[in-house]
Design a protein around this motif. Structure first.
Motif, PDB file in Angstrom:
ATOM      1  N   ASP A  80      38.371 -28.658  12.658  1.00  0.00           N
ATOM      2  CA  ASP A  80      36.965 -29.249  12.428  1.00  0.00           C
ATOM      3  C   ASP A  80      37.112 -29.790  11.052  1.00  0.00           C
ATOM      4  N   TYR A  81      37.247 -28.906  10.173  1.00  0.00           N
ATOM      5  CA  TYR A  81      37.023 -29.764   8.565  1.00  0.00           C
ATOM      6  C   TYR A  81      38.022 -30.684   8.673  1.00  0.00           C
ATOM      7  N   LEU A  82      39.057 -30.576   9.102  1.00  0.00           N
ATOM      8  CA  LEU A  82      40.150 -31.843   8.842  1.00  0.00           C
ATOM      9  C   LEU A  82      39.771 -33.092   9.815  1.00  0.00           C
ATOM     10  N   ARG A  83      39.405 -32.662  11.079  1.00  0.00           N
ATOM     11  CA  ARG A  83      38.778 -33.856  11.501  1.00  0.00           C
ATOM     12  C   ARG A  83      37.679 -34.422  11.253  1.00  0.00           C
ATOM     13  N   SER A  84      36.741 -33.645  10.436  1.00  0.00           N
ATOM     14  CA  SER A  84      35.375 -34.380  10.096  1.00  0.00           C
ATOM     15  C   SER A  84      35.766 -35.072   8.704  1.00  0.00           C
ATOM     16  N   HIS A  85      36.933 -34.799   8.140  1.00  0.00           N
ATOM     17  CA  HIS A  85      37.262 -35.522   7.043  1.00  0.00           C
ATOM     18  C   HIS A  85      38.555 -36.610   7.123  1.00  0.00           C
ATOM     19  N   GLY A  86      38.597 -37.067   8.336  1.00  0.00           N
ATOM     20  CA  GLY A  86      39.635 -37.896   8.823  1.00  0.00           C
ATOM     21  C   GLY A  86      41.111 -37.770   8.564  1.00  0.00           C
ATOM     22  N   GLN A  87      41.370 -36.409   8.738  1.00  0.00           N
ATOM     23  CA  GLN A  87      42.775 -35.866   8.471  1.00  0.00           C
ATOM     24  C   GLN A  87      43.288 -35.431   9.764  1.00  0.00           C
ATOM     25  N   LEU A 103      45.557 -24.053   3.336  1.00  0.00           N
ATOM     26  CA  LEU A 103      45.485 -23.832   1.576  1.00  0.00           C
ATOM     27  C   LEU A 103      46.459 -24.297   0.677  1.00  0.00           C
ATOM     28  N   GLU A 104      47.732 -23.930   1.663  1.00  0.00           N
ATOM     29  CA  GLU A 104      48.859 -24.348   0.781  1.00  0.00           C
ATOM     30  C   GLU A 104      49.161 -25.806   0.627  1.00  0.00           C
ATOM     31  N   GLN A 105      48.697 -26.529   1.516  1.00  0.00           N
ATOM     32  CA  GLN A 105      48.743 -28.014   1.340  1.00  0.00           C
ATOM     33  C   GLN A 105      47.586 -28.499   0.836  1.00  0.00           C
ATOM     34  N   GLU A 106      46.782 -27.735   0.239  1.00  0.00           N
ATOM     35  CA  GLU A 106      45.520 -28.185  -0.397  1.00  0.00           C
ATOM     36  C   GLU A 106      44.697 -29.145   0.296  1.00  0.00           C
ATOM     37  N   LEU A 107      44.353 -28.814   1.699  1.00  0.00           N
ATOM     38  CA  LEU A 107      43.523 -29.416   2.718  1.00  0.00           C
ATOM     39  C   LEU A 107      42.161 -29.152   2.763  1.00  0.00           C
ATOM     40  N   ILE A 108      41.821 -27.856   2.560  1.00  0.00           N
ATOM     41  CA  ILE A 108      40.577 -27.211   2.783  1.00  0.00           C
ATOM     42  C   ILE A 108      40.105 -26.517   1.532  1.00  0.00           C
ATOM     43  N   PRO A 109      38.675 -26.224   1.299  1.00  0.00           N
ATOM     44  CA  PRO A 109      38.264 -25.348   0.525  1.00  0.00           C
ATOM     45  C   PRO A 109      38.625 -23.988   0.573  1.00  0.00           C
ATOM     46  N   ALA A 110      38.661 -23.153  -0.409  1.00  0.00           N
ATOM     47  CA  ALA A 110      39.298 -21.796  -0.285  1.00  0.00           C
ATOM     48  C   ALA A 110      38.342 -20.844   0.442  1.00  0.00           C
ATOM     49  N   ASP A 111      36.842 -21.402   0.358  1.00  0.00           N
ATOM     50  CA  ASP A 111      35.776 -20.677   1.182  1.00  0.00           C
ATOM     51  C   ASP A 111      35.580 -20.865   2.619  1.00  0.00           C
ATOM     52  N   LEU A 112      36.498 -21.817   3.024  1.00  0.00           N
ATOM     53  CA  LEU A 112      36.452 -22.202   4.620  1.00  0.00           C
ATOM     54  C   LEU A 112      36.658 -20.863   5.331  1.00  0.00           C
TER      55      LEU A 112
END
Length: 201
Positions: free
Chosen positions: A41-48, A23-32
């Motif tokens: 899994d979220y980062l991998r699915s978004h090429g991160q 969240l601090e790095q603004e990489l995911i939505p707050a509701d994850l």
């Protein structure tokens, strides 16, 4: 009896910390959901994937002090130690992260254990020699075997599968619907650990 314990995601829980850093790095939505695997899994699915790898180095290194013990773990291990039950930690952990700053991950993990009272006479009163960090999974499984562990607890089935059948394999998972071999035991939470291994403390 000698009970061997994994460290990462078995004694220490990173779920909230990974979520916070992401969240601090603004990489995911707050509701994850605040779970390590959800962030991964979220980062991998978004090429991160590279961001995930860098984050692991930060979490396991510079910010490990913010990670929490699993509920009941410290209290349970303290009671077992006070009752004279032999315990040790054998963990697979690279010396430094795969990328990013070269944190000493072994030193960081030992600092977390120190801060949580593992080596304090007022805490678990362990010796430094009860803790082993191995750089490969093969070295980890060999260490567990060479130490003569009668039981071993890990959150990864792949590690338990590497161990000889002479060791009682215990999978740590809060899920109720896990599928494990008949000879394995399932540890859902640390409060139930003494009962699971047949020890009264």
């Amino acid at each position: 009896m000698l009970i061997g314990l994994d460290f990462d995601n078995t004694l220490i829980c990173y779920d909230t910390l990974f979520h916070r850093v992401a969240l601090e790095q603004e990489l995911i939505p707050a509701d994850l959901p605040a779970r390590k695997n959800c962030v991964r899994d979220y980062l991998r699915s978004h090429g991160q994937e590279d961001k995930w790898t860098q984050m692991q180095g930060e979490v396991y290194g510079a910010r490990i002090s913010e990670a929490e013990p699993f509920p009941g773990m410290l209290e349970t291990l303290k009671r077992l130690s006070q009752s004279g039950i032999p315990l040790c930690i054998v963990s697979h952990k690279t010396r430094t992260p795969y990328c990013g700053p070269a944190y000493d991950l072994h030193k960081a993990a030992r600092a977390w254990l120190t801060d949580r009272g593992f080596f304090s006479p007022l805490g678990l009163n362990w010796r430094e020699e009860q803790v082993f960090f191995e750089v490969t999974k093969q070295d980890k499984s060999q260490r567990i075997t060479n130490l003569g562990c009668s039981h071993y607890v890990d959150d990864l089935p792949e590690i338990l599968e590497m161990l000889p059948d002479s060791i009682q394999k215990i999978l740590f998972s809060s899920a109720d619907n896990v599928t494990i071999p008949e000879t394995w035991w399932h540890l859902r939470n640390w409060y139930n650990f003494p009962e699971l291994i047949g020890v009264s403390v």
